[in-house]
Design a protein around this motif. Structure first.
Motif, PDB file in Angstrom:
ATOM      1  N   LYS A   3     -59.720 -48.383  55.281  1.00 16.49           N
ATOM      2  CA  LYS A   3     -60.371 -47.232  55.903  1.00 16.49           C
ATOM      3  C   LYS A   3     -61.228 -47.728  57.048  1.00 16.49           C
ATOM      4  O   LYS A   3     -62.092 -48.550  56.848  1.00 16.49           O
ATOM      5  N   GLY A   6     -62.315 -43.123  60.480  1.00 17.21           N
ATOM      6  CA  GLY A   6     -61.431 -41.972  60.391  1.00 17.21           C
ATOM      7  C   GLY A   6     -59.969 -42.325  60.215  1.00 17.21           C
ATOM      8  O   GLY A   6     -59.100 -41.504  60.416  1.00 17.21           O
ATOM      9  N   MET A   7     -59.667 -43.581  59.868  1.00 15.23           N
ATOM     10  CA  MET A   7     -58.291 -44.021  59.698  1.00 15.23           C
ATOM     11  C   MET A   7     -58.076 -44.513  58.275  1.00 15.23           C
ATOM     12  O   MET A   7     -58.840 -45.339  57.786  1.00 15.23           O
ATOM     13  N   LYS A   8     -57.041 -43.995  57.609  1.00  8.09           N
ATOM     14  CA  LYS A   8     -56.691 -44.426  56.260  1.00  8.09           C
ATOM     15  C   LYS A   8     -55.250 -44.911  56.281  1.00  8.09           C
ATOM     16  O   LYS A   8     -54.323 -44.142  56.530  1.00  8.09           O
ATOM     17  N   LYS A 114     -55.111 -40.300  60.634  1.00  9.12           N
ATOM     18  CA  LYS A 114     -56.130 -40.449  61.668  1.00  9.12           C
ATOM     19  C   LYS A 114     -56.757 -39.074  61.843  1.00  9.12           C
ATOM     20  O   LYS A 114     -56.128 -38.167  62.384  1.00  9.12           O
ATOM     21  N   ASP A 115     -57.965 -38.923  61.332  1.00 13.33           N
ATOM     22  CA  ASP A 115     -58.671 -37.642  61.378  1.00 13.33           C
ATOM     23  C   ASP A 115     -57.821 -36.513  60.797  1.00 13.33           C
ATOM     24  O   ASP A 115     -57.586 -35.498  61.441  1.00 13.33           O
ATOM     25  N   SER A 116     -57.296 -36.717  59.613  1.00 11.47           N
ATOM     26  CA  SER A 116     -56.493 -35.770  58.819  1.00 11.47           C
ATOM     27  C   SER A 116     -55.105 -35.490  59.392  1.00 11.47           C
ATOM     28  O   SER A 116     -54.421 -34.595  58.915  1.00 11.47           O
TER      29      SER A 116
END
Length: 156
Positions: A3, A6-8, A114-116
């Motif tokens: 993480k 904003g990146m998973k 990236k940001d949902s």
């Protein structure tokens, strides 16, 4: 899963970095169904055997496996279906021009949120020869050995 800002990270293609020289990277969106997004949120994706093609001015990813969502019932899609990648026209034209060079191909490198939004990083790649792979393995072994020696010296 990593993480950062904003990146998973969902899936990473380590094999691509072993088999290819990555010359350029592009970030693209993926056209997905609702149950596929839910599966990706639980981290159920594989891009090991996936590849990317440009056909009729559109970019598609083949062989990307998204496990069907367990509560999806009839709304689940085929896990290996071809998925369209969302890129700007000028990026697609640039990719097509580069692919005309001999020996270049497109490979997926990462799938992440990236940001949902689900994004895929694709790389313009040139295949490695066997001796290149051996050199990379030798460099990794030397680096690991140096790190191991450094840790041992710092213990005493």
């Amino acid at each position: 899963m990593a993480k950062k800002a904003g990146m998973k990270l969902i899936a990473n293609n380590k094999k691509a970095f072993h088999d290819y020289f990555i010359e350029d990277t592009y970030e693209a969106g993926i056209a997905l169904a609702g149950t596929e997004v839910k599966s990706l949120r639980s981290g159920k994706c594989s891009i090991k055997e996936a590849f990317v093609r440009v056909e009729n001015g559109e970019v598609y990813v083949y062989g990307m496996h998204i496990t069907p969502y367990e509560k999806g019932n009839i709304f689940n899609k085929d896990p290996l279906r071809v998925r369209k990648l969302l890129l700007h026209r000028y990026e697609i034209d640039k990719i097509e021009a580069k692919l005309k060079e001999k020996g270049l191909t497109l490979v997926p490198l990462k799938v992440y949120f990236k940001d949902s939004l689900v994004k895929i990083e694709i790389g313009m790649a040139r295949g490695k020869k066997l001796y290149d792979k051996r050199q990379d393995i030798a460099k990794k072994d030397q680096r690991r050995e140096a790190e191991r020696d450094f840790k041992v010296k710092n213990l005493y």
